[in-house]
Design a protein around this motif. Sequence first.
Motif, PDB file in Angstrom:
ATOM      1  N   ALA A  45       0.822  -1.211   0.000  1.00 16.53           N
ATOM      2  CA  ALA A  45       0.000   0.000   0.000  1.00 16.53           C
ATOM      3  C   ALA A  45       0.853   1.257   0.000  1.00 16.53           C
ATOM      4  O   ALA A  45       0.446   2.299  -0.498  1.00 16.53           O
ATOM      5  CB  ALA A  45      -0.938  -0.004   1.204  1.00 16.53           C
ATOM      6  N   ASN A  46       2.056   1.178   0.602  1.00 15.36           N
ATOM      7  CA  ASN A  46       2.970   2.309   0.602  1.00 15.36           C
ATOM      8  C   ASN A  46       4.389   1.778   0.763  1.00 15.36           C
ATOM      9  O   ASN A  46       4.601   0.598   1.053  1.00 15.36           O
ATOM     10  CB  ASN A  46       2.631   3.320   1.701  1.00 15.36           C
ATOM     11  N   TYR A  47       5.368   2.647   0.565  1.00 17.60           N
ATOM     12  CA  TYR A  47       6.767   2.271   0.741  1.00 17.60           C
ATOM     13  C   TYR A  47       7.213   2.419   2.197  1.00 17.60           C
ATOM     14  O   TYR A  47       7.947   1.587   2.725  1.00 17.60           O
ATOM     15  CB  TYR A  47       7.660   3.155  -0.146  1.00 17.60           C
ATOM     16  N   ARG A  48       6.770   3.497   2.832  1.00 21.33           N
ATOM     17  CA  ARG A  48       7.303   3.879   4.138  1.00 21.33           C
ATOM     18  C   ARG A  48       7.226   2.763   5.172  1.00 21.33           C
ATOM     19  O   ARG A  48       8.174   2.515   5.920  1.00 21.33           O
ATOM     20  CB  ARG A  48       6.567   5.131   4.640  1.00 21.33           C
ATOM     21  N   ASP A  49       6.086   2.080   5.234  1.00 27.66           N
ATOM     22  CA  ASP A  49       5.888   1.063   6.261  1.00 27.66           C
ATOM     23  C   ASP A  49       6.763  -0.168   6.052  1.00 27.66           C
ATOM     24  O   ASP A  49       6.812  -1.044   6.941  1.00 27.66           O
ATOM     25  CB  ASP A  49       4.420   0.629   6.307  1.00 27.66           C
ATOM     26  N   HIS A  50       7.454  -0.246   4.921  1.00 30.57           N
ATOM     27  CA  HIS A  50       8.231  -1.447   4.612  1.00 30.57           C
ATOM     28  C   HIS A  50       9.708  -1.124   4.342  1.00 30.57           C
ATOM     29  O   HIS A  50      10.453  -1.991   3.872  1.00 30.57           O
ATOM     30  CB  HIS A  50       7.617  -2.157   3.402  1.00 30.57           C
ATOM     31  N   ILE A  51      10.121   0.098   4.653  1.00 30.26           N
ATOM     32  CA  ILE A  51      11.510   0.499   4.423  1.00 30.26           C
ATOM     33  C   ILE A  51      12.430  -0.155   5.452  1.00 30.26           C
ATOM     34  O   ILE A  51      12.141  -0.159   6.652  1.00 30.26           O
ATOM     35  CB  ILE A  51      11.648   2.035   4.483  1.00 30.26           C
ATOM     36  N   ILE A  52      13.532  -0.695   4.973  1.00 34.41           N
ATOM     37  CA  ILE A  52      14.530  -1.285   5.850  1.00 34.41           C
ATOM     38  C   ILE A  52      15.222  -0.184   6.654  1.00 34.41           C
ATOM     39  O   ILE A  52      15.729   0.782   6.098  1.00 34.41           O
ATOM     40  CB  ILE A  52      15.587  -2.063   5.028  1.00 34.41           C
ATOM     41  N   ARG A  53      15.211  -0.289   7.973  1.00 32.96           N
ATOM     42  CA  ARG A  53      15.849   0.668   8.883  1.00 32.96           C
ATOM     43  C   ARG A  53      15.417   2.108   8.568  1.00 32.96           C
ATOM     44  O   ARG A  53      16.248   2.990   8.337  1.00 32.96           O
ATOM     45  CB  ARG A  53      17.377   0.532   8.813  1.00 32.96           C
ATOM     46  N   GLY A  70      14.679   5.794   8.393  1.00 31.03           N
ATOM     47  CA  GLY A  70      15.235   6.964   9.057  1.00 31.03           C
ATOM     48  C   GLY A  70      16.639   6.803   9.586  1.00 31.03           C
ATOM     49  O   GLY A  70      17.219   7.759  10.113  1.00 31.03           O
ATOM     50  N   ASP A  71      17.216   5.634   9.442  1.00 29.52           N
ATOM     51  CA  ASP A  71      18.551   5.349   9.975  1.00 29.52           C
ATOM     52  C   ASP A  71      19.557   5.327   8.822  1.00 29.52           C
ATOM     53  O   ASP A  71      19.436   4.524   7.906  1.00 29.52           O
ATOM     54  CB  ASP A  71      18.534   3.998  10.685  1.00 29.52           C
ATOM     55  N   VAL A  72      20.531   6.238   8.855  1.00 23.30           N
ATOM     56  CA  VAL A  72      21.554   6.269   7.807  1.00 23.30           C
ATOM     57  C   VAL A  72      22.939   6.018   8.402  1.00 23.30           C
ATOM     58  O   VAL A  72      23.954   6.456   7.864  1.00 23.30           O
ATOM     59  CB  VAL A  72      21.521   7.603   7.016  1.00 23.30           C
ATOM     60  N   LEU A  92      13.523   6.770   1.203  1.00 22.09           N
ATOM     61  CA  LEU A  92      14.398   5.743   0.638  1.00 22.09           C
ATOM     62  C   LEU A  92      15.800   6.334   0.490  1.00 22.09           C
ATOM     63  O   LEU A  92      15.953   7.509   0.146  1.00 22.09           O
ATOM     64  CB  LEU A  92      13.889   5.265  -0.724  1.00 22.09           C
ATOM     65  N   GLU A  93      16.826   5.528   0.731  1.00 22.60           N
ATOM     66  CA  GLU A  93      18.194   6.038   0.764  1.00 22.60           C
ATOM     67  C   GLU A  93      19.151   5.347  -0.209  1.00 22.60           C
ATOM     68  O   GLU A  93      20.220   5.892  -0.504  1.00 22.60           O
ATOM     69  CB  GLU A  93      18.775   5.883   2.180  1.00 22.60           C
ATOM     70  N   PHE A  94      18.784   4.174  -0.718  1.00 21.71           N
ATOM     71  CA  PHE A  94      19.732   3.410  -1.533  1.00 21.71           C
ATOM     72  C   PHE A  94      18.978   2.641  -2.614  1.00 21.71           C
ATOM     73  O   PHE A  94      17.987   1.972  -2.329  1.00 21.71           O
ATOM     74  CB  PHE A  94      20.520   2.425  -0.655  1.00 21.71           C
ATOM     75  N   GLU A  95      19.461   2.742  -3.840  1.00 23.04           N
ATOM     76  CA  GLU A  95      18.815   2.061  -4.963  1.00 23.04           C
ATOM     77  C   GLU A  95      19.885   1.521  -5.897  1.00 23.04           C
ATOM     78  O   GLU A  95      21.003   2.049  -5.970  1.00 23.04           O
ATOM     79  CB  GLU A  95      17.881   3.022  -5.713  1.00 23.04           C
ATOM     80  N   MET A  96      19.544   0.463  -6.618  1.00 22.45           N
ATOM     81  CA  MET A  96      20.443  -0.102  -7.623  1.00 22.45           C
ATOM     82  C   MET A  96      19.642  -0.565  -8.830  1.00 22.45           C
ATOM     83  O   MET A  96      18.434  -0.795  -8.752  1.00 22.45           O
ATOM     84  CB  MET A  96      21.226  -1.301  -7.064  1.00 22.45           C
ATOM     85  N   ASP A  97      20.331  -0.700  -9.954  1.00 22.01           N
ATOM     86  CA  ASP A  97      19.810  -1.418 -11.114  1.00 22.01           C
ATOM     87  C   ASP A  97      20.991  -2.046 -11.832  1.00 22.01           C
ATOM     88  O   ASP A  97      22.153  -1.834 -11.461  1.00 22.01           O
ATOM     89  CB  ASP A  97      18.971  -0.517 -12.028  1.00 22.01           C
TER      90      ASP A  97
END
Length: 255
Positions: free
Chosen positions: A157-165, A167-169, A240-245
């Motif tokens: 339904a959204n990204y926020r509720d399933h983000i790994i860690r 707010g933690d960088v 979101l803080e990190f992405e790859m392709d």
Amino acid sequence: MDKPDARQETTLFAPGGYRYIPSVFQYSAGVIAAPGFDMVRVRLSGNPPLAQGFSLIEQFVKREGRPLAAFCACELRSPAPFDEAGFRAFNRLYVETLQRWGISDGETNPVARTNVCPAIDPPSEPSFHAFAFTIQRPTERPGFVVAGSGESVEGKANYRDHIIRLGDVSPEALREKARFVLGEMERRLRRLGVGWEATSAVQAYTIHDLHPFLADEIVRRGAARSGLTWHFTRPPVVDLEFEMDCRGMTQELVI
């Protein structure tokens, strides 16, 4: 270990000459050329805005003698990360063109996509960086593209509720985020029937320092066999803080 058969892990988009990994309505999780076809990546110099980019792509693909359905992947650049509502609205606008081209029905979309936000000198509006299309060319090494993915489970339904860690960088959190994303890249590669050894380019998108985990999490697993391209950008959704392709291509152009 035997590699999975991409025909069993993907869906054929016959008009375009490629197979894709079904995902969310705005993009597929990856594409690979069908038998008898290959893929070409084209980088658009100047990163034209979305409408202009679509027009340039339409003209280019037609000049190459290919149908618009051959458009199979793209890389976008946006001004700043979207909130959840803004991302949904942007995606609907983007998909409208693919519907006109006969590629998407508005719910199912075979086109793979990466959309990220430059942290320095961003575009004033969403723009094209590159795209890929299929050509009729038999090959033993069919071109493929794995779509961009960040450190959240997609299709919820959204990204926020399933983000790994969330707010933690911290270095430890970034390592965990990267490990999750790399795992997702590997899952998608397997579904396409390939592995890291078939990639010609791997790209990371983050404004954070990836050196603490570069060797152990990226290089050691074979993800940097062709080097690693680091874009100083943010993923397209807030928090979101990190992405790859990644991709595997034998032909790339700049126009």
